[in-house]
Design a protein around this motif. Structure first.
Motif, PDB file in Angstrom:
ATOM      1  N   VAL A  60       0.849  -1.191   0.000  1.00 24.06           N
ATOM      2  CA  VAL A  60       0.000   0.000   0.000  1.00 24.06           C
ATOM      3  C   VAL A  60       0.884   1.239   0.000  1.00 24.06           C
ATOM      4  CG1 VAL A  60      -1.725   1.341   1.275  1.00 24.06           C
ATOM      5  CG2 VAL A  60      -1.928  -1.148   1.146  1.00 24.06           C
ATOM      6  N   GLY A  61       0.519   2.197  -0.826  1.00 27.26           N
ATOM      7  CA  GLY A  61       1.219   3.470  -0.861  1.00 27.26           C
ATOM      8  C   GLY A  61       0.489   4.481   0.006  1.00 27.26           C
ATOM      9  N   VAL A  62       1.202   5.044   0.964  1.00 29.67           N
ATOM     10  CA  VAL A  62       0.627   6.070   1.836  1.00 29.67           C
ATOM     11  C   VAL A  62       1.368   7.371   1.537  1.00 29.67           C
ATOM     12  CG1 VAL A  62       0.226   6.797   4.210  1.00 29.67           C
ATOM     13  CG2 VAL A  62       0.013   4.385   3.595  1.00 29.67           C
ATOM     14  N   ASP A  63       0.678   8.281   0.880  1.00 27.21           N
ATOM     15  CA  ASP A  63       1.272   9.544   0.444  1.00 27.21           C
ATOM     16  C   ASP A  63       0.800  10.653   1.367  1.00 27.21           C
ATOM     17  OD1 ASP A  63       2.387   8.123  -1.693  1.00 27.21           O
ATOM     18  OD2 ASP A  63       0.578   8.404  -2.899  1.00 27.21           O
ATOM     19  N   ILE A  64       1.742  11.374   1.952  1.00 24.00           N
ATOM     20  CA  ILE A  64       1.456  12.282   3.055  1.00 24.00           C
ATOM     21  C   ILE A  64       1.594  13.746   2.637  1.00 24.00           C
ATOM     22  CG2 ILE A  64       2.049  12.897   5.434  1.00 24.00           C
ATOM     23  CD1 ILE A  64       1.020  10.013   5.022  1.00 24.00           C
ATOM     24  N   ALA A  65       0.576  14.522   2.964  1.00 23.15           N
ATOM     25  CA  ALA A  65       0.616  15.974   2.791  1.00 23.15           C
ATOM     26  C   ALA A  65       0.232  16.610   4.121  1.00 23.15           C
ATOM     27  CB  ALA A  65      -0.343  16.424   1.691  1.00 23.15           C
ATOM     28  N   ASP A  66       1.206  17.198   4.807  1.00 18.51           N
ATOM     29  CA  ASP A  66       0.960  17.838   6.109  1.00 18.51           C
ATOM     30  C   ASP A  66       0.269  16.899   7.094  1.00 18.51           C
ATOM     31  OD1 ASP A  66       2.090  20.274   5.282  1.00 18.51           O
ATOM     32  OD2 ASP A  66       0.206  20.872   4.338  1.00 18.51           O
ATOM     33  N   GLY A  67       0.739  15.666   7.144  1.00 22.62           N
ATOM     34  CA  GLY A  67       0.223  14.710   8.112  1.00 22.62           C
ATOM     35  C   GLY A  67      -1.054  14.001   7.720  1.00 22.62           C
ATOM     36  N   LYS A  68      -1.603  14.317   6.547  1.00 21.52           N
ATOM     37  CA  LYS A  68      -2.825  13.682   6.064  1.00 21.52           C
ATOM     38  C   LYS A  68      -2.530  12.885   4.792  1.00 21.52           C
ATOM     39  CE  LYS A  68      -5.426  15.636   9.230  1.00 21.52           C
ATOM     40  NZ  LYS A  68      -6.435  16.650   8.873  1.00 21.52           N
ATOM     41  N   VAL A  69      -3.367  11.886   4.539  1.00 15.74           N
ATOM     42  CA  VAL A  69      -3.171  11.010   3.390  1.00 15.74           C
ATOM     43  C   VAL A  69      -3.792  11.629   2.143  1.00 15.74           C
ATOM     44  CG1 VAL A  69      -3.615   8.723   2.438  1.00 15.74           C
ATOM     45  CG2 VAL A  69      -3.147   8.981   4.887  1.00 15.74           C
ATOM     46  N   ALA A  70      -3.011  11.672   1.065  1.00 16.51           N
ATOM     47  CA  ALA A  70      -3.497  12.191  -0.219  1.00 16.51           C
ATOM     48  C   ALA A  70      -3.736  11.032  -1.183  1.00 16.51           C
ATOM     49  CB  ALA A  70      -2.482  13.167  -0.814  1.00 16.51           C
ATOM     50  N   ILE A  71      -4.734  11.169  -2.027  1.00 14.42           N
ATOM     51  CA  ILE A  71      -5.097  10.113  -2.974  1.00 14.42           C
ATOM     52  C   ILE A  71      -5.323  10.720  -4.365  1.00 14.42           C
ATOM     53  CG2 ILE A  71      -6.110   8.658  -1.173  1.00 14.42           C
ATOM     54  CD1 ILE A  71      -8.889   9.629  -2.086  1.00 14.42           C
ATOM     55  N   GLU A  72      -5.678   9.835  -5.310  1.00 12.87           N
ATOM     56  CA  GLU A  72      -6.009  10.237  -6.686  1.00 12.87           C
ATOM     57  C   GLU A  72      -4.887  11.055  -7.317  1.00 12.87           C
ATOM     58  OE1 GLU A  72      -9.767  12.070  -5.808  1.00 12.87           O
ATOM     59  OE2 GLU A  72     -10.877  10.196  -6.136  1.00 12.87           O
ATOM     60  N   GLY A  73      -3.700  10.426  -7.325  1.00  8.38           N
ATOM     61  CA  GLY A  73      -2.556  11.120  -7.901  1.00  8.38           C
ATOM     62  C   GLY A  73      -2.175  12.366  -7.127  1.00  8.38           C
TER      63      GLY A  73
END
Length: 240
Positions: free
Chosen positions: A126-139
């Motif tokens: 699973v890829g967990v992509d982080i933006a300011d501590g929150k998970v980002a999705i959809e590219g």
């Protein structure tokens, strides 16, 4: 520490984005297979591939390019971007992918993700992509309310074995990686799951620091294309 050189695919070409921004894209090569072959010649064993078109659209427009890489090299290829149904998971398994990386669906359809982990085991990450501590999705175009800790805890409960974690703010910026993020994640979750670091790795110092804290794998992208890091040197330095 396992080293994963990265190939990001957009319209069949090898590209890099700056901090996930599709409007800040640089094309580095027109032939993904040729780039993969160069990585293999440098000593790479693994390859991280992202279908950027698929990440947004939820399909596999660059499937043929991924297949060519798998068939044309001996690299162990993990592939993410557009993994939205089991048919795609199976299609990639059938052409010999090491594993698929579920991203968006881990948030939008946790039941699907859980089912894929149960059915396909280590072949699903699973890829967990982080933006300011929150998970980002959809590219990376949609930042959710789910926190990093919530995501990791849920995935570990479901039995995931590998999580690729990217700090979007660092990705492609050549400003160094978020060592403190990975230190925290390894300390809290490293006993349960392999954490692969991604985003901003641009020097041997970056790699040394994440190796020292016990990160088992690192993805390197832009630093290889700009020449800031030499892949052969990196692989020799961190080989088992």
């Amino acid at each position: 520490m396992k080293i994963f050189p990265a190939i990001d695919l957009k319209d069949g070409q090898v590209v890099r984005l700056l901090k996930g921004d599709y409007n800040k894209m640089t094309v580095y090569a027109e032939d993904p297979l040729e780039v993969a072959e160069e990585f293999q010649e440098a000593g790479a064993e693994y390859l991280h591939v992202v279908d950027l078109d698929g990440a947004i659209d939820g399909n596999t427009p660059n499937f043929a390019a991924v297949r060519d890489i798998i068939e044309g090299t001996d690299l162990k290829v993990e592939i993410g971007g557009g993994i939205r149904n089991e048919e795609i998971v199976v299609d990639y398994a059938q052409i010999g992918a090491l594993r698929v990386i579920i991203g968006t669906m881990a948030i939008k359809d946790p039941e699907f993700t859980s089912r894929m982990i149960r059915k396909h085991g280590k072949n699903v990450a699973v890829g967990v992509d982080i933006a300011d501590g929150k998970v980002a999705i959809e590219g990376w175009t949609n930042v959710t309310d789910t926190t990093t800790d919530e995501m990791f805890s849920n995935l570990i409960d479901e039995g995931v074995r590998t999580i690729i974690c990217t700090d979007i703010a660092k990705d492609g910026a050549m400003e160094g990686t978020n060592v403190e993020l990975y230190r925290k994640l390894v300390e809290e979750y490293g006993g349960y799951v392999d954490i692969i670091a991604s985003g901003g790795i641009s020097s041997l110092e970056d790699l040394d620091r994440i190796a020292e804290i016990g990160v088992p794998g690192a993805i390197i992208g832009k630093a290889l294309y700009t020449g800031a890091l030499d892949l052969a040197e990196v692989i020799e330095r961190y080989k088992d």
